[in-house]
Design an enzyme around this catalytic site. Structure first.
Site, short mmCIF file in Angstrom:
data_model
loop_
_atom_site.label_atom_id
_atom_site.label_comp_id
_atom_site.label_asym_id
_atom_site.label_seq_id
_atom_site.Cartn_x
_atom_site.Cartn_y
_atom_site.Cartn_z
N ALA A 80 0.84 -1.21 0.00
CA ALA A 80 0.00 0.00 0.00
C ALA A 80 0.87 1.25 0.00
O ALA A 80 0.63 2.19 -0.77
CB ALA A 80 -0.94 -0.01 1.21
N GLU A 81 1.88 1.28 0.87
CA GLU A 81 2.75 2.46 0.97
C GLU A 81 3.52 2.67 -0.33
O GLU A 81 3.69 3.80 -0.78
CB GLU A 81 3.72 2.30 2.13
CG GLU A 81 4.69 3.44 2.29
CD GLU A 81 4.38 4.37 3.44
OE1 GLU A 81 4.94 5.48 3.43
OE2 GLU A 81 3.62 4.00 4.32
N GLN A 82 3.98 1.60 -0.94
CA GLN A 82 4.73 1.71 -2.19
C GLN A 82 3.86 2.35 -3.28
O GLN A 82 4.29 3.29 -3.94
CB GLN A 82 5.20 0.32 -2.64
CG GLN A 82 6.01 0.32 -3.91
CD GLN A 82 7.45 0.75 -3.70
OE1 GLN A 82 7.84 1.22 -2.65
NE2 GLN A 82 8.24 0.62 -4.73
#
Length: 119
Positions: free
Chosen positions: A38-40
């Site tokens: 998700a962060e990527q």
């Protein structure tokens, strides 16, 4: 982690990640691996938005809700903007298994700031 970005766009960033190699001790996809995917996706999309304004994106908040377990195969994350502003960018990232079932919903907010001076 084995993340592969398959679509690069501020409005829809898509990537995949294998479950194998990203499992917790009980054999399920690790919640932290969902968070990394998700962060990527959200960070890259936020950085692309920020770059359009000569800024950089820095992570401010990430929250993840894990709905169901993934045990094998590939999961796919799709990041779509909720808000693209001058000082923040917020994305919802939906992660699904190979059957299209939602396994995780995440929300990432990045703060947009000027580039720091060169060292």
């Amino acid at each position: 982690m084995g993340i592969e970005i398959t679509r690069w766009d501020v409005q829809e960033m898509v990537g995949t990640m294998p479950v194998k190699g990203n499992r917790q001790p009980f054999g399920l996809l690790h919640g932290g691996a969902n968070a990394v995917l998700a962060e990527q996706l959200g960070s890259i999309a936020s950085a692309m938005h920020a770059a359009e304004h000569g800024l950089i994106a820095l992570g401010l908040e990430l929250s993840c809700t894990h709905h169901r377990a993934a045990r094998e195969g590939i999961v796919t994350g799709v990041a779509r903007p909720i808000h693209l502003g001058r000082s923040t960018a917020t994305y919802e990232i939906v992660i699904t298994d190979e059957e299209g079932k939602r396994t995780c919903t995440a929300r990432l907010t990045c703060i947009l700031r000027p580039k720091p001076p060169a060292a």
